[in-house]
Design a protein around this motif. Structure first.
Motif, PDB file in Angstrom:
ATOM      1  N   LYS A  41       0.981  -1.511   0.514  1.00  0.00           N
ATOM      2  CA  LYS A  41       0.394  -0.086   0.002  1.00  0.00           C
ATOM      3  C   LYS A  41       0.804   1.111   0.006  1.00  0.00           C
ATOM      4  CE  LYS A  41      -3.836  -2.241   2.339  1.00  0.00           C
ATOM      5  NZ  LYS A  41      -4.903  -1.807   4.242  1.00  0.00           N
ATOM      6  N   ARG A  42       0.053   2.991  -0.478  1.00  0.00           N
ATOM      7  CA  ARG A  42       0.435   3.704  -0.712  1.00  0.00           C
ATOM      8  C   ARG A  42       1.667   3.742   0.761  1.00  0.00           C
ATOM      9  NH1 ARG A  42       0.275   7.305  -4.650  1.00  0.00           N
ATOM     10  NH2 ARG A  42       1.584   8.501  -2.875  1.00  0.00           N
ATOM     11  N   THR A  43       2.599   4.158   1.246  1.00  0.00           N
ATOM     12  CA  THR A  43       3.253   4.721   2.486  1.00  0.00           C
ATOM     13  C   THR A  43       3.225   6.626   2.947  1.00  0.00           C
ATOM     14  OG1 THR A  43       5.233   4.323   2.152  1.00  0.00           O
ATOM     15  CG2 THR A  43       4.371   3.061   2.482  1.00  0.00           C
ATOM     16  N   ASN A  44       2.723   7.148   2.329  1.00  0.00           N
ATOM     17  CA  ASN A  44       3.394   8.604   1.800  1.00  0.00           C
ATOM     18  C   ASN A  44       2.256   9.470   3.166  1.00  0.00           C
ATOM     19  OD1 ASN A  44       1.349   8.215  -0.196  1.00  0.00           O
ATOM     20  ND2 ASN A  44       1.520  10.601  -0.834  1.00  0.00           N
ATOM     21  N   ILE A  45       2.515  10.219   3.871  1.00  0.00           N
ATOM     22  CA  ILE A  45       1.515  10.967   4.525  1.00  0.00           C
ATOM     23  C   ILE A  45       0.278  11.152   4.667  1.00  0.00           C
ATOM     24  CG2 ILE A  45       1.457  12.572   6.390  1.00  0.00           C
ATOM     25  CD1 ILE A  45       4.890  13.006   6.100  1.00  0.00           C
ATOM     26  N   LEU A  46       0.733  11.516   2.985  1.00  0.00           N
ATOM     27  CA  LEU A  46      -1.225  12.261   2.258  1.00  0.00           C
ATOM     28  C   LEU A  46      -1.673  10.874   2.081  1.00  0.00           C
ATOM     29  CD1 LEU A  46       0.549  15.829   1.173  1.00  0.00           C
ATOM     30  CD2 LEU A  46      -0.673  15.083   3.366  1.00  0.00           C
ATOM     31  N   HIS A  47      -1.769   9.941   1.615  1.00  0.00           N
ATOM     32  CA  HIS A  47      -2.372   8.674   1.477  1.00  0.00           C
ATOM     33  C   HIS A  47      -3.993   9.270   1.091  1.00  0.00           C
ATOM     34  CE1 HIS A  47      -3.325   4.875  -0.900  1.00  0.00           C
ATOM     35  NE2 HIS A  47      -3.930   4.389   0.868  1.00  0.00           N
ATOM     36  N   LYS A  48      -4.134   9.202   2.434  1.00  0.00           N
ATOM     37  CA  LYS A  48      -5.882   8.730   2.507  1.00  0.00           C
ATOM     38  C   LYS A  48      -5.950  10.708   2.096  1.00  0.00           C
ATOM     39  CE  LYS A  48      -5.828   5.721   6.464  1.00  0.00           C
ATOM     40  NZ  LYS A  48      -6.336   6.275   8.382  1.00  0.00           N
ATOM     41  N   VAL A  81       7.598   9.876   2.319  1.00  0.00           N
ATOM     42  CA  VAL A  81       7.620  10.904   0.984  1.00  0.00           C
ATOM     43  C   VAL A  81       6.996  10.714   0.174  1.00  0.00           C
ATOM     44  CG1 VAL A  81       8.947  12.382   0.519  1.00  0.00           C
ATOM     45  CG2 VAL A  81       9.112  12.437   2.609  1.00  0.00           C
ATOM     46  N   GLY A  82       6.030  11.020  -0.673  1.00  0.00           N
ATOM     47  CA  GLY A  82       5.778  10.331  -2.089  1.00  0.00           C
ATOM     48  C   GLY A  82       6.065  11.698  -3.070  1.00  0.00           C
ATOM     49  N   PRO A  83       5.715  11.018  -4.549  1.00  0.00           N
ATOM     50  CA  PRO A  83       6.057  12.963  -5.482  1.00  0.00           C
ATOM     51  C   PRO A  83       4.656  13.540  -4.474  1.00  0.00           C
ATOM     52  CG  PRO A  83       5.541  10.110  -6.493  1.00  0.00           C
ATOM     53  CD  PRO A  83       5.163   9.740  -4.598  1.00  0.00           C
ATOM     54  N   GLU A 117       3.880  15.041  -1.806  1.00  0.00           N
ATOM     55  CA  GLU A 117       4.931  15.524  -0.699  1.00  0.00           C
ATOM     56  C   GLU A 117       5.559  16.762  -1.253  1.00  0.00           C
ATOM     57  OE1 GLU A 117       2.219  12.890   1.207  1.00  0.00           O
ATOM     58  OE2 GLU A 117       4.019  12.381  -0.575  1.00  0.00           O
ATOM     59  N   ILE A 118       6.352  15.814  -2.492  1.00  0.00           N
ATOM     60  CA  ILE A 118       7.513  16.913  -3.038  1.00  0.00           C
ATOM     61  C   ILE A 118       7.331  17.549  -3.833  1.00  0.00           C
ATOM     62  CG2 ILE A 118       9.387  16.913  -4.638  1.00  0.00           C
ATOM     63  CD1 ILE A 118      10.051  14.107  -4.218  1.00  0.00           C
ATOM     64  N   ARG A 119       6.247  17.371  -4.442  1.00  0.00           N
ATOM     65  CA  ARG A 119       5.883  18.601  -5.020  1.00  0.00           C
ATOM     66  C   ARG A 119       4.903  19.582  -3.911  1.00  0.00           C
ATOM     67  NH1 ARG A 119       2.350  14.687  -7.438  1.00  0.00           N
ATOM     68  NH2 ARG A 119       2.995  13.893  -9.968  1.00  0.00           N
ATOM     69  N   ILE A 120       4.028  19.412  -2.732  1.00  0.00           N
ATOM     70  CA  ILE A 120       3.906  20.551  -1.920  1.00  0.00           C
ATOM     71  C   ILE A 120       5.321  20.844  -1.070  1.00  0.00           C
ATOM     72  CG2 ILE A 120       3.221  20.735   0.294  1.00  0.00           C
ATOM     73  CD1 ILE A 120       0.675  18.959  -0.450  1.00  0.00           C
ATOM     74  N   ILE A 121       6.524  20.084  -1.052  1.00  0.00           N
ATOM     75  CA  ILE A 121       7.160  20.822  -0.371  1.00  0.00           C
ATOM     76  C   ILE A 121       7.918  21.813  -1.856  1.00  0.00           C
ATOM     77  CG2 ILE A 121      10.075  21.120   0.346  1.00  0.00           C
ATOM     78  CD1 ILE A 121       8.784  17.840   0.973  1.00  0.00           C
ATOM     79  N   LEU A 122       8.324  21.529  -2.775  1.00  0.00           N
ATOM     80  CA  LEU A 122       8.855  22.469  -4.258  1.00  0.00           C
ATOM     81  C   LEU A 122       7.844  23.617  -3.639  1.00  0.00           C
ATOM     82  CD1 LEU A 122       9.292  20.437  -7.090  1.00  0.00           C
ATOM     83  CD2 LEU A 122      10.833  21.245  -5.637  1.00  0.00           C
ATOM     84  N   ALA A 123       6.487  23.440  -3.476  1.00  0.00           N
ATOM     85  CA  ALA A 123       5.674  24.456  -4.065  1.00  0.00           C
ATOM     86  C   ALA A 123       5.631  25.764  -3.075  1.00  0.00           C
ATOM     87  CB  ALA A 123       4.056  24.169  -3.788  1.00  0.00           C
TER      88      ALA A 123
END
Length: 242
Positions: free
Chosen positions: A28-35, A178-180, A182-188
């Motif tokens: 399953k996806r493990t990134n923080i914002l998965h749900k 961390v997934g894609p 989260e990386i987009r949010i960090i970049l933003a």
């Protein structure tokens, strides 16, 4: 054909064992914002017009990366870092297209697994290069190498995910929490802070590259262990079949 049979036999022989559970613990996806992300996508997927195809969503995602590139270019040549906010919007567009392209195909019962997988990987790489190129244009000369390092390190992470898929038959795009997305949010957030204060993006970009390097080293070690376990399983299958 023989390789496929061996692959199937290996997985069947390992089914239900502790090794398999440990290897495939990232089912399953493990990134923080998965749900939250899944709830949002479930809402959107039913509202996408039928005229918008899966391929169109993939290209929309790539267009979002082109917007990030345009934001960097305009910020540099117009000498106005407010243009970086275009990159924030571009990242949102990229998430929209990249996250929905495959899901809309499955929702409409028109999946093309290997075609879609191949197109998605290629466009993800193009998007990474576009964003890295944008930062290369914007960065001060002393930090231009960071743009190259970002593309290389993100490409390394993509290679790890493909090799993990080859070994385990499970495709995972996350590295821990961390997934894609989260990386987009960090970049933003970095873009917003750069617009507000200026002169910070170089430090953040350096920090991202260092973090990616550490994560890639850890994931590479895990990948090699998975490969070793897979090799051991295949040897057992060969010996039992002999």
């Amino acid at each position: 054909m023989e390789q496929n049979k061996l692959r199937e036999a290996t997985l069947t022989a390992a089914a239900g064992t502790d090794d398999l559970k440990r290897i495939f613990q990232d089912r399953k996806r493990t990134n923080i914002l998965h749900k939250i992300e899944q709830q949002t996508l479930s809402f959107l997927v039913t509202r996408i017009p039928k005229s918008i195809t899966s391929d169109m969503l993939t290209y929309i995602g790539t267009f979002g990366s082109m917007m990030v590139l345009a934001g960097f270019i305009l910020a540099n040549y117009q000498n106005d870092r407010n243009y970086l906010l275009l990159g924030v919007f571009g990242l949102a567009v990229n998430w929209f297209g990249d996250s929905l392209d495959g899901r809309i195909a499955y929702y409409r019962n028109t999946p093309r697994k290997w075609y879609g997988f191949s197109l998605d990987i290629i466009m993800d790489w193009v998007s990474t290069v576009l964003i890295g190129l944008g930062y290369l244009v914007y960065a001060q000369k002393a930090y231009e190498l960071i743009a190259f390092a970002f593309v290389v390190l993100y490409g390394w992470a993509m290679i790890i995910s493909q090799l993990r898929y080859k070994i385990t038959d499970i495709y995972s795009i996350d590295s821990g929490l961390v997934g894609p997305t989260e990386i987009r949010i960090i970049l933003a957030l970095i873009f917003v802070l750069e617009v507000a204060f200026g002169g910070l993006i170089e430090y953040f970009a350096t920090g991202i590259c260092i973090t990616l390097f550490i994560i890639n080293i850890i994931d590479t070690r895990k990948l090699l262990k998975l490969g070793d376990i897979r090799d051991d399983m295949e040897r057992k299958v060969k010996n039992s079949a002999a």
